[in-house]
Design a protein around this motif. Structure first.
Motif, mmCIF file in Angstrom:
data_model
loop_
_atom_site.group_PDB
_atom_site.id
_atom_site.type_symbol
_atom_site.label_atom_id
_atom_site.label_comp_id
_atom_site.label_asym_id
_atom_site.label_seq_id
_atom_site.Cartn_x
_atom_site.Cartn_y
_atom_site.Cartn_z
ATOM 1 N N ARG A 138 0.934 -1.354 -0.190
ATOM 2 C CA ARG A 138 0.041 0.096 -0.067
ATOM 3 C C ARG A 138 0.520 1.212 -0.022
ATOM 4 N N SER A 139 1.940 1.269 0.853
ATOM 5 C CA SER A 139 2.735 2.509 0.883
ATOM 6 C C SER A 139 4.203 2.168 1.364
ATOM 7 N N VAL A 140 5.153 2.838 1.205
ATOM 8 C CA VAL A 140 6.445 2.657 1.886
ATOM 9 C C VAL A 140 7.125 3.829 2.331
ATOM 10 N N ASP A 141 7.483 3.888 3.585
ATOM 11 C CA ASP A 141 8.122 5.158 4.290
ATOM 12 C C ASP A 141 9.366 4.970 4.426
ATOM 13 N N VAL A 142 10.443 5.794 4.159
ATOM 14 C CA VAL A 142 11.884 5.378 4.332
ATOM 15 C C VAL A 142 12.516 6.633 5.399
ATOM 16 N N SER A 143 13.274 6.210 6.243
ATOM 17 C CA SER A 143 13.846 7.307 7.162
ATOM 18 C C SER A 143 15.474 6.900 7.420
ATOM 19 N N LEU A 144 15.838 7.993 7.844
ATOM 20 C CA LEU A 144 17.530 7.769 8.000
ATOM 21 C C LEU A 144 17.815 8.118 9.311
ATOM 22 N N LYS A 145 18.621 7.178 10.003
ATOM 23 C CA LYS A 145 19.109 7.850 11.415
ATOM 24 C C LYS A 145 20.725 7.270 11.682
ATOM 25 N N ILE B 69 21.733 4.144 9.448
ATOM 26 C CA ILE B 69 20.746 2.980 9.279
ATOM 27 C C ILE B 69 19.527 3.489 8.489
ATOM 28 N N VAL B 70 19.333 3.069 7.380
ATOM 29 C CA VAL B 70 18.062 3.023 6.421
ATOM 30 C C VAL B 70 16.900 2.450 6.911
ATOM 31 N N LYS B 71 15.914 2.969 7.214
ATOM 32 C CA LYS B 71 14.869 1.923 7.742
ATOM 33 C C LYS B 71 13.382 2.114 6.697
ATOM 34 N N TYR B 72 13.338 1.060 5.892
ATOM 35 C CA TYR B 72 12.116 0.917 4.987
ATOM 36 C C TYR B 72 10.910 0.511 5.988
ATOM 37 N N THR B 73 10.023 1.176 5.935
ATOM 38 C CA THR B 73 8.610 0.713 6.510
ATOM 39 C C THR B 73 7.573 0.466 5.589
ATOM 40 N N VAL B 74 7.216 -0.782 5.151
ATOM 41 C CA VAL B 74 6.418 -1.382 4.121
ATOM 42 C C VAL B 74 4.988 -1.577 4.879
ATOM 43 N N GLU B 75 3.937 -0.940 4.430
ATOM 44 C CA GLU B 75 2.768 -1.258 4.823
ATOM 45 C C GLU B 75 2.026 -2.156 3.727
ATOM 46 N N LEU B 76 1.671 -3.200 4.152
ATOM 47 C CA LEU B 76 1.019 -4.071 3.421
ATOM 48 C C LEU B 76 -0.720 -3.928 3.607
ATOM 49 N N GLU B 77 -1.626 -3.972 2.432
ATOM 50 C CA GLU B 77 -2.993 -4.267 2.462
ATOM 51 C C GLU B 77 -3.523 -5.629 2.143
ATOM 52 N N ARG B 78 -4.302 -6.177 2.923
ATOM 53 C CA ARG B 78 -4.710 -7.464 2.726
ATOM 54 C C ARG B 78 -6.033 -7.626 2.090
ATOM 55 N N ALA B 79 -6.184 -8.442 1.215
ATOM 56 C CA ALA B 79 -7.537 -8.605 0.182
ATOM 57 C C ALA B 79 -8.686 -9.116 1.420
ATOM 58 N N THR B 80 -9.670 -8.562 1.744
ATOM 59 C CA THR B 80 -10.356 -8.723 2.898
ATOM 60 C C THR B 80 -11.581 -9.625 2.114
ATOM 61 N N PHE B 81 -11.738 -9.630 0.947
ATOM 62 C CA PHE B 81 -12.976 -10.166 0.274
ATOM 63 C C PHE B 81 -13.170 -11.641 0.747
ATOM 64 N N TYR B 82 -12.082 -12.431 0.759
ATOM 65 C CA TYR B 82 -12.170 -14.127 0.946
ATOM 66 C C TYR B 82 -12.762 -13.952 2.463
#
Length: 380
Positions: A223-230, A244-257
């Motif tokens: 659904r989206s990706v957020d990137v931050s450095l620290k 440290i490069v931090k990739y935060t991946v947001e996953l969206e589930r198919a809820t119809f099933y």
């Protein structure tokens, strides 16, 4: 007219240069590689023009990830697998050359496997690892040849799988959840003193040039990706920062099933269990009807347990199945109570053995003597 003549001349010049390049590229590229590899140590970080205050040695590495497809997500095992292209760009002035001296060749390639494989790697490559991976990058990312340009810029793109150990967040709302998994990248043996880490543009890209990219008939999609450095410091090297490069991946589930095959049938079965309230006690299948529906709900509950991890948190789906089981049990309990009173013929509610045992359990000695006297007078 003069402008058209100039354009025609430039086009013919470009055509001549391309023709010359095609005919002599192999010879010039061979000479160029021999010239660049002469005395080059792949284990030593390159030299470049750096603008940071704490170090003038080494180089700055810009990284970016192209997300291709979600290969698999296991919430119960805390694992996410992504098909990606990991791209890195850096400057190595040892690999700069004058194109005019080598037949106008402006780029060439080198063999590279990884920073820890010096035998299979001809030039220096970044030592940047995914910290929370099940397997190392060298095992999951395919080998690819870095491309070096005449100004010393090196571009390295590797396709492969990122097998990540995730500390998922957002699972409490399953199956209407949006899972988030963080990937932390950083140097393993080289700090920012020799290997700075930055992003190329925003640090990631989604492209749909390929027909096979993206999600189709899959449970999860990005659904989206957020990137931050620290920057952080470690006790072993307290004077050198580590990015440290931090990739935060947001996953969206198919809820119809889940909605059509689990939630809706479970709600329907729970409402059907209320049907015993409208049945006469003379209906012989009233009790078996309630038991069957309760078993169906428990089977669905067991099936749902395979999709979620065993954890200490109370998930929404657990509460949903628990409420449905409660109402089915309440309907079954009401049926048992009605049938008990409808077909009970004894004088008292307790069974004979419990009626005989009750005075000995709940009465004092005086009360037991009085009960025994009454029973003897009554001929019992």
């Amino acid at each position: 007219m003069a402008l058209q003549s100039i354009r025609l001349l430039l086009w013919l010049l470009a055509l001549w240069r391309n023709a010359a390049l095609e005919q002599s590229y192999t010879e010039y590229a061979t000479l160029l590689r021999a010239h660049l590899m002469n005395g080059l140590d792949a284990a030593v970080p390159p030299k470049s023009v750096r603008t940071v205050d704490y170090s003038q040695a080494g180089t700055e590495v810009r990284m970016s990830i192209r997300f291709f497809k979600v290969q698999g997500v296991s919430a119960s095992e805390g694992q996410m697998r992504l098909k990606v292209w990991v791209r890195m760009t850096w400057s190595d002035l040892r690999l700069a050359w004058d194109p005019a001296a080598f037949g106008n060749v402006t780029e060439t390639t080198f063999r590279a496997v990884g920073s820890s494989d010096l035998e299979g790697t001809e030039i220096w490559v970044p030592d940047i690892q995914l910290y929370n991976s099940n397997e190392g990058n060298q095992a999951t990312l395919e080998g690819a040849n870095p491309i070096a340009y005449n100004d010393g810029t090196v571009f390295w793109s590797r396709p492969g799988i990122l097998d990540t150990m995730c500390r998922f967040t957002g699972l409490v709302a399953f199956p209407f959840d949006r899972l988030k998994c963080a990937m932390e990248w950083g140097g393993w043996s080289l700090s920012d003193g020799l290997q700075g880490i930055n992003l190329t543009d925003v640090g990631y890209v989604f492209l749909t040039n390929e027909d096979t990219a993206g999600a189709s008939y899959q449970e999860y999609g990005i659904r989206s990706v957020d990137v931050s450095l620290k920057q952080t410091f470690y006790d072993a090297l307290p004077n050198q920062p580590w990015t440290i490069v931090k990739y935060t991946v947001e996953l969206e589930r198919a809820t119809f099933y889940y909605g059509t095959l689990i939630l809706f049938p479970t709600i329907l079965i729970t409402y059907l269990s209320f049907g015993v309230f409208f049945m006469s006690h003379e209906v012989g299948e009233r009790l078996s009807f309630g038991i069957t529906l309760l078993l169906v709900v428990e089977v669905m509950r067991t099936s749902v347990a395979a999709f979620v991890p065993i954890c200490g948190e109370l998930l929404w789906i657990d509460l949903f199945m628990l409420v449905n089981s409660f109402f089915c049990c309440a309907s079954l309990l009401e049926t048992m109570t009605v049938l008990f009173f409808a077909f009970h013929t004894d004088e008292h509610l307790l069974p004979d053995w419990l009626a005989w045992l009750a005075p000995w359990l709940f009465c004092s000695q005086t009360d037991r003597r009085e009960v025994k006297a009454v029973e003897s007078q009554a001929g019992l």
